[in-house]
Design an enzyme around this catalytic site. Sequence first.
Site, PDB file in Angstrom:
ATOM      1  N   TYR A 151       0.824  -1.200   0.000  1.00  0.00           N
ATOM      2  CA  TYR A 151       0.000   0.000   0.000  1.00  0.00           C
ATOM      3  C   TYR A 151       0.862   1.256   0.000  1.00  0.00           C
ATOM      4  O   TYR A 151       1.941   1.249   0.581  1.00  0.00           O
ATOM      5  CB  TYR A 151      -0.887   0.024   1.263  1.00  0.00           C
ATOM      6  CG  TYR A 151      -1.508   1.372   1.508  1.00  0.00           C
ATOM      7  CD1 TYR A 151      -2.683   1.714   0.855  1.00  0.00           C
ATOM      8  CD2 TYR A 151      -0.906   2.321   2.339  1.00  0.00           C
ATOM      9  CE1 TYR A 151      -3.243   2.957   1.032  1.00  0.00           C
ATOM     10  CE2 TYR A 151      -1.465   3.572   2.521  1.00  0.00           C
ATOM     11  CZ  TYR A 151      -2.636   3.895   1.866  1.00  0.00           C
ATOM     12  OH  TYR A 151      -3.191   5.131   2.028  1.00  0.00           O
ATOM     13  N   TRP A 153       1.541   5.651  -1.540  1.00  0.00           N
ATOM     14  CA  TRP A 153       1.430   6.694  -2.559  1.00  0.00           C
ATOM     15  C   TRP A 153       2.449   6.531  -3.668  1.00  0.00           C
ATOM     16  O   TRP A 153       3.308   7.379  -3.898  1.00  0.00           O
ATOM     17  CB  TRP A 153       1.513   8.066  -1.909  1.00  0.00           C
ATOM     18  CG  TRP A 153       0.166   8.482  -1.435  1.00  0.00           C
ATOM     19  CD1 TRP A 153      -0.561   7.933  -0.420  1.00  0.00           C
ATOM     20  CD2 TRP A 153      -0.644   9.526  -1.987  1.00  0.00           C
ATOM     21  NE1 TRP A 153      -1.772   8.572  -0.305  1.00  0.00           N
ATOM     22  CE2 TRP A 153      -1.839   9.552  -1.244  1.00  0.00           C
ATOM     23  CE3 TRP A 153      -0.472  10.444  -3.040  1.00  0.00           C
ATOM     24  CZ2 TRP A 153      -2.864  10.466  -1.521  1.00  0.00           C
ATOM     25  CZ3 TRP A 153      -1.489  11.348  -3.294  1.00  0.00           C
ATOM     26  CH2 TRP A 153      -2.672  11.348  -2.540  1.00  0.00           C
TER      27      TRP A 153
HETATM   28  N1  LIG Z   1       0.487   8.545  12.651  1.00  0.00           N
HETATM   29  C1  LIG Z   1       0.027   8.684  11.417  1.00  0.00           C
HETATM   30  N2  LIG Z   1       0.351   7.777  10.477  1.00  0.00           N
HETATM   31  C2  LIG Z   1      -0.141   7.900   9.230  1.00  0.00           C
HETATM   32  C3  LIG Z   1      -0.998   8.972   8.885  1.00  0.00           C
HETATM   33  C4  LIG Z   1      -1.321   9.925   9.891  1.00  0.00           C
HETATM   34  O1  LIG Z   1      -2.083  10.888   9.667  1.00  0.00           O
HETATM   35  N3  LIG Z   1      -0.783   9.749  11.139  1.00  0.00           N
HETATM   36  N4  LIG Z   1      -1.500   9.058   7.626  1.00  0.00           N
HETATM   37  C5  LIG Z   1      -1.663   7.808   6.904  1.00  0.00           C
HETATM   38  C6  LIG Z   1      -2.032   8.058   5.502  1.00  0.00           C
HETATM   39  S1  LIG Z   1      -3.484   8.902   5.244  1.00  0.00           S
HETATM   40  C7  LIG Z   1      -1.312   7.594   4.458  1.00  0.00           C
HETATM   41  S2  LIG Z   1      -1.937   7.778   2.882  1.00  0.00           S
HETATM   42  C8  LIG Z   1      -0.037   6.876   4.666  1.00  0.00           C
HETATM   43  C9  LIG Z   1       1.030   7.235   3.607  1.00  0.00           C
HETATM   44  O2  LIG Z   1       1.939   6.221   3.516  1.00  0.00           O
HETATM   45  P1  LIG Z   1       2.770   5.965   2.171  1.00  0.00           P
HETATM   46  O3  LIG Z   1       1.915   6.210   0.988  1.00  0.00           O
HETATM   47  O4  LIG Z   1       3.408   4.640   2.302  1.00  0.00           O
HETATM   48  O5  LIG Z   1       3.846   7.129   2.272  1.00  0.00           O
HETATM   49  P2  LIG Z   1       4.801   7.744   1.165  1.00  0.00           P
HETATM   50  O6  LIG Z   1       5.857   8.451   1.917  1.00  0.00           O
HETATM   51  O7  LIG Z   1       4.029   8.538   0.185  1.00  0.00           O
HETATM   52  O8  LIG Z   1       5.439   6.461   0.501  1.00  0.00           O
HETATM   53  C10 LIG Z   1       5.380   6.174  -0.857  1.00  0.00           C
HETATM   54  C11 LIG Z   1       6.638   5.427  -1.237  1.00  0.00           C
HETATM   55  O9  LIG Z   1       6.498   4.996  -2.596  1.00  0.00           O
HETATM   56  C12 LIG Z   1       7.693   5.283  -3.302  1.00  0.00           C
HETATM   57  N5  LIG Z   1       7.336   5.436  -4.719  1.00  0.00           N
HETATM   58  C13 LIG Z   1       6.745   6.488  -5.310  1.00  0.00           C
HETATM   59  N6  LIG Z   1       6.594   6.270  -6.620  1.00  0.00           N
HETATM   60  C14 LIG Z   1       7.090   5.050  -6.874  1.00  0.00           C
HETATM   61  C15 LIG Z   1       7.202   4.280  -8.063  1.00  0.00           C
HETATM   62  O10 LIG Z   1       6.811   4.681  -9.144  1.00  0.00           O
HETATM   63  N7  LIG Z   1       7.760   3.042  -7.945  1.00  0.00           N
HETATM   64  C16 LIG Z   1       8.190   2.546  -6.750  1.00  0.00           C
HETATM   65  N8  LIG Z   1       8.706   1.334  -6.743  1.00  0.00           N
HETATM   66  N9  LIG Z   1       8.106   3.277  -5.623  1.00  0.00           N
HETATM   67  C17 LIG Z   1       7.562   4.508  -5.680  1.00  0.00           C
HETATM   68  C18 LIG Z   1       8.214   6.547  -2.655  1.00  0.00           C
HETATM   69  O11 LIG Z   1       9.597   6.721  -2.889  1.00  0.00           O
HETATM   70  C19 LIG Z   1       7.872   6.290  -1.178  1.00  0.00           C
HETATM   71  O12 LIG Z   1       8.901   5.601  -0.515  1.00  0.00           O
HETATM   72  O13 LIG Z   1       0.472   7.162   5.970  1.00  0.00           O
HETATM   73  C20 LIG Z   1      -0.453   6.873   6.994  1.00  0.00           C
HETATM   74  N10 LIG Z   1       0.188   6.959   8.299  1.00  0.00           N
HETATM   75  N1  LIG Z   2       0.870  18.794   2.153  1.00  0.00           N
HETATM   76  C1  LIG Z   2       0.336  17.565   2.202  1.00  0.00           C
HETATM   77  N2  LIG Z   2      -0.929  17.377   1.755  1.00  0.00           N
HETATM   78  C2  LIG Z   2      -1.502  16.140   1.866  1.00  0.00           C
HETATM   79  C3  LIG Z   2      -0.780  15.024   2.347  1.00  0.00           C
HETATM   80  C4  LIG Z   2       0.558  15.248   2.797  1.00  0.00           C
HETATM   81  O1  LIG Z   2       1.257  14.325   3.251  1.00  0.00           O
HETATM   82  N3  LIG Z   2       1.083  16.528   2.693  1.00  0.00           N
HETATM   83  N4  LIG Z   2      -1.370  13.793   2.403  1.00  0.00           N
HETATM   84  C5  LIG Z   2      -2.596  13.550   1.625  1.00  0.00           C
HETATM   85  C6  LIG Z   2      -3.303  12.377   2.145  1.00  0.00           C
HETATM   86  S1  LIG Z   2      -2.767  10.829   1.699  1.00  0.00           S
HETATM   87  C7  LIG Z   2      -4.381  12.467   2.937  1.00  0.00           C
HETATM   88  S2  LIG Z   2      -5.135  11.042   3.513  1.00  0.00           S
HETATM   89  C8  LIG Z   2      -4.919  13.759   3.342  1.00  0.00           C
HETATM   90  C9  LIG Z   2      -5.112  13.793   4.865  1.00  0.00           C
HETATM   91  O2  LIG Z   2      -6.057  14.718   5.212  1.00  0.00           O
HETATM   92  P1  LIG Z   2      -6.432  14.858   6.767  1.00  0.00           P
HETATM   93  O3  LIG Z   2      -6.549  13.521   7.382  1.00  0.00           O
HETATM   94  O4  LIG Z   2      -7.616  15.732   6.858  1.00  0.00           O
HETATM   95  O5  LIG Z   2      -5.117  15.599   7.283  1.00  0.00           O
HETATM   96  P2  LIG Z   2      -4.408  15.746   8.711  1.00  0.00           P
HETATM   97  O6  LIG Z   2      -3.364  16.776   8.523  1.00  0.00           O
HETATM   98  O7  LIG Z   2      -3.987  14.439   9.264  1.00  0.00           O
HETATM   99  O8  LIG Z   2      -5.529  16.308   9.674  1.00  0.00           O
HETATM  100  C10 LIG Z   2      -6.280  17.468   9.359  1.00  0.00           C
HETATM  101  C11 LIG Z   2      -6.425  18.356  10.573  1.00  0.00           C
HETATM  102  O9  LIG Z   2      -7.043  17.632  11.635  1.00  0.00           O
HETATM  103  C12 LIG Z   2      -6.515  18.120  12.852  1.00  0.00           C
HETATM  104  N5  LIG Z   2      -6.796  17.157  13.931  1.00  0.00           N
HETATM  105  C13 LIG Z   2      -6.016  16.157  14.386  1.00  0.00           C
HETATM  106  N6  LIG Z   2      -6.648  15.502  15.380  1.00  0.00           N
HETATM  107  C14 LIG Z   2      -7.849  16.102  15.552  1.00  0.00           C
HETATM  108  C15 LIG Z   2      -8.955  15.886  16.428  1.00  0.00           C
HETATM  109  O10 LIG Z   2      -8.983  14.994  17.258  1.00  0.00           O
HETATM  110  N7  LIG Z   2     -10.039  16.724  16.296  1.00  0.00           N
HETATM  111  C16 LIG Z   2     -10.058  17.735  15.385  1.00  0.00           C
HETATM  112  N8  LIG Z   2     -11.153  18.493  15.318  1.00  0.00           N
HETATM  113  N9  LIG Z   2      -9.014  17.970  14.562  1.00  0.00           N
HETATM  114  C17 LIG Z   2      -7.944  17.155  14.637  1.00  0.00           C
HETATM  115  C18 LIG Z   2      -5.061  18.349  12.563  1.00  0.00           C
HETATM  116  O11 LIG Z   2      -4.503  19.277  13.472  1.00  0.00           O
HETATM  117  C19 LIG Z   2      -5.108  18.885  11.123  1.00  0.00           C
HETATM  118  O12 LIG Z   2      -5.130  20.281  11.110  1.00  0.00           O
HETATM  119  O13 LIG Z   2      -4.047  14.828   3.013  1.00  0.00           O
HETATM  120  C20 LIG Z   2      -3.520  14.754   1.699  1.00  0.00           C
HETATM  121  N10 LIG Z   2      -2.785  16.002   1.442  1.00  0.00           N
HETATM  122 MO   LIG Z   3      -3.812   9.220   2.975  1.00  0.00          MO
END
Ligand SMILES: Nc1nc2c(c(=O)[nH]1)N[C@H]1C(S)=C(S)[C@@H](COP(=O)(O)OP(=O)(O)OC[C@H]3O[C@@H](n4cnc5c(=O)[nH]c(N)nc54)[C@H](O)[C@@H]3O)O[C@H]1N2
Ligand SMILES: Nc1nc2c(c(=O)[nH]1)N[C@H]1C(S)=C(S)[C@@H](COP(=O)(O)OP(=O)(O)OC[C@H]3O[C@@H](n4cnc5c(=O)[nH]c(N)nc54)[C@H](O)[C@@H]3O)O[C@H]1N2
Ligand SMILES: [Mo]
Length: 820
Positions: A151, A153
């Site tokens: 899984y 990005w």
């Molecule tokens: N505590 C906490 N943990 C979280 C979250 C949070 O809010 N709090 N957010 C969660 C969420 S919403 C998400 S989506 C995940 C994100 O988790 P990931 O999607 O696993 O995070 P990325 O850092 O985007 O990792 C993508 C990896 O894919 C590689 N990659 C990109 N393109 C290619 C390609 O074309 N080929 C290959 N082979 N590799 C490639 C990049 O170099 C990178 O290492 O994290 C989750 N974890």
């Molecule tokens: N720049 C940037 N943009 C992204 C990403 C990134 O890595 N970087 N990741 C992308 C991905 S995969 C995803 S899934 C989305 C994630 O989108 P979200 O899940 O919405 O993003 P977060 O930043 O985890 O949280 C949004 C807000 O929630 C607040 N928050 C945290 N805990 C609580 C709580 O208990 N209550 C309330 N009311 N607020 C709380 C945080 O302070 C933050 O301001 O963003 C996408 N966009």
């Molecule tokens: Mo995400």
Amino acid sequence: MSSSRSNHISRRDFLKSVSAIGALGAISPSLLMSGAAYAAANGEVLTGSHWGAFRAEVKDGRWVGVKPWEGDPHPSHQLKGVMDSVYSASRIKYPMVRRAFLEKGPGAAVEERGAGDFVRVSWDKALDLVANELKRVNKTYGPEGVYAGSYGWKSSGKLHNCQSLLRRALNVGLNGGFVNSTGDYSTAASQVIMPHVMGTLEVYEQQTVWPVVVEHTDTLVFWGADPVKTNQISWTVADHDTYTYLQEFKDTGKKVICIDPFKTETAKFFNAEWIPIRPHTDTALMLGVAHTLYVEGKHDADFLDEYTFGFDKFLPYLMGETDGTPKSAEWAANICEVPAEQIKSLANLFTEGRTMLASGWSIQRQHHGEQSHWMLVTLASMLGQIGLPGGGFGLSYHYSCGGCPSATSPILPGITDGGQAVEGAAWLSNAGAANIPVSRVVEMLENPGGDFDFNGKRAKYPNAKLAYWVGGNPFAHHQDRNRMIKAWQKLETVVVQDFQWTATARFADIVLPATSSYERNDIEHIGDYSLKAILAMKKVIDPVFEARNDYDIFADIAERLGNREAFTEGKSELEWIQSFYSEAEKQGQAQQMDVPDFESFWKEGVAVFPISDEAKQFVRYGDYREDPLLEPLGTPTGKIEIYSKNIEKMNYDDCPPHPTWMEPIERLNGPGAKYPLHINSSHPNDRLHSQLCGTVLRESYAVAGREPCVINPQDAAARGIKDGDVVRVFNDRGQVLAGAIISEDTRPGVIRLYEGGWYNPVEGGKPGSLDAYGDVNCLTPGLGTSKLAQGNCGHTGLADVEKFTGTLPEVTVFDAPKGA
Ligand SMILES: Nc1nc2c(c(=O)[nH]1)N[C@H]1C(S)=C(S)[C@@H](COP(=O)(O)OP(=O)(O)OC[C@H]3O[C@@H](n4cnc5c(=O)[nH]c(N)nc54)[C@H](O)[C@@H]3O)O[C@H]1N2
Ligand SMILES: Nc1nc2c(c(=O)[nH]1)N[C@H]1C(S)=C(S)[C@@H](COP(=O)(O)OP(=O)(O)OC[C@H]3O[C@@H](n4cnc5c(=O)[nH]c(N)nc54)[C@H](O)[C@@H]3O)O[C@H]1N2
Ligand SMILES: [Mo]
């Protein structure tokens, strides 16, 4: 990643059109010449990424500059990191194998994984090793032996979708004998509960469009959402059109409220009213507002009657008749630390005009995360504005520019998992589950053969012995790192394919260097929701070092597994790209759209599509509101389900049949809280998860060379911490170093440490080691949200912080391991 996220065309639809794709043979030879496929060694190439479309400047075969595409109204400042990532010191240069694995075979010295002792091998050797391991594990353990639920990005692009390519190779080569995953880390709880409540996924669907919000919404509430920050990136190629509308809304001077423990970029942009809620208590606050609405007779009884099911079963809970606790404003205030008077005035304000409750996703990435969005829908139902212009709720205004009107554009298909060989889970009945909820991967390793619940079903965890990860970074994204390190040792073989030396690569046995998307050709939409253009993602430079395209790597593996042809279908990179385009072209023609032919498109680099006036007036659930009988929702009752009989039947102790305030395993000031600070692990403003952490961008945000940790002045003073100090953040699960930023932006009791900081253990591979850089998932818990959705709880967790006084360990994770 759920296919729902991309503009998905089912395999069946795709096959229906195969005959048309047969015309491919007619590709003009000039297009197949590599010189025409991308810029010469010098020049400008239009291409794109999650961060938007841009023109790459190339000099002597090297990428030297980035200019945003002219059609991007608000380019992301992260673009300069995109270029840097290609040449960064953490680039994987060659195929590498962990020494003990190479010398002693699978399963050797697994406790040394992560220690960084790798040996360079040839591509042939590496691919033989991988193919032989796939065969051996499949033969020894059967179809449950290989975990390919990989899984993350992966980069944008319809062809070089490395996760589909992995599964395609295993489908054709292992006859589908592998374990997959369902759901994602972003919205796991919501995407399972919402179909019960609204009949759709909700989180990845078009919102009431921004022009309607700008015109009709009086109060815009961002509930745990920071659209200014998170709309920088998109799953396809970001369009950034949201920013234009945010400015338009701001210009109206209408009210914006941010309910968030952090004063967000969005709160600052709008100069919004900031309600610094105690984290993890949003369901309580919503209940308090709902209770006020009801006792003051301000709820919309007609709406509840006509459009919803089960309010009568929820009401006794709201009023405290079932549990002796009325969910009054005073009750809520005590939990969420928003004063009762303010809760009551919110109830008033929400009913005074049109109110849009726009929620982000952090509040469902929490223990019992199913409840918060369910309660948000219930609150919006009581306000009675769902389906009216500018009213109701939205779960995607902060993501991939949701709410930007959709163009009249054809939809590109993409490479498929290649289901032609098997129907995935034929072996399910007598073995384990063919799919696990994606964030249960550690539990699967810990407990093979053990039962798990998921959305009304019960299945057994498979006995996986090999994991193959592409396009994701589980040693960043998964919670409870130290528990994970131990569970990983149950694997005999770990294959990781990436272009960066991520922590995941460092915990692998076989590491394969992939190209970045700027070293190959592809095609993608601009705008997940706006679909405003189709972009030729042209190759900018030749592959660096020995990096190879995922497509070519998997074609070679399919060959070693005996089925190259079924994988490639005899097509080259450009033939695939053209086949996707032709399919879109055909669709467009059938609907009288003006679609350029492939040759002109590829030459131009981009085809922009018009947005109709009708699209600019789209109101989510407008149809349902107009005619609930003819346009019923996809729920069992055809209505919004405030009470779900299906969930009632599941009889889960951790997900009752109506929205309910449930104490999480731990929360700030909660019963039995062992640590005094909540960890806000929200998404970084200056990168995408862990991506670009290894680039120049880091210089702009690192503190004392470490990941920043934002601490409220009160909490810092109580611990003698000064701005710029290195701090140790710790709890029973782990410990990390970080650099302190003292700021009122975070409320007292809450520290912010962004997800995606690279895990840099001082003693590589040893559970419990101090992390020198600041991976927040060393601190978060690994449990599932509930038996219903089994989502991750990344936004749950408490810790403490202290000034670090020991000898400072060096940050080493941004260089390749020694000898690599
Ligand atoms: N505590 C906490 N943990 C979280 C979250 C949070 O809010 N709090 N957010 C969660 C969420 S919403 C998400 S989506 C995940 C994100 O988790 P990931 O999607 O696993 O995070 P990325 O850092 O985007 O990792 C993508 C990896 O894919 C590689 N990659 C990109 N393109 C290619 C390609 O074309 N080929 C290959 N082979 N590799 C490639 C990049 O170099 C990178 O290492 O994290 C989750 N974890
Ligand atoms: N720049 C940037 N943009 C992204 C990403 C990134 O890595 N970087 N990741 C992308 C991905 S995969 C995803 S899934 C989305 C994630 O989108 P979200 O899940 O919405 O993003 P977060 O930043 O985890 O949280 C949004 C807000 O929630 C607040 N928050 C945290 N805990 C609580 C709580 O208990 N209550 C309330 N009311 N607020 C709380 C945080 O302070 C933050 O301001 O963003 C996408 N966009
Ligand atoms: Mo995400």
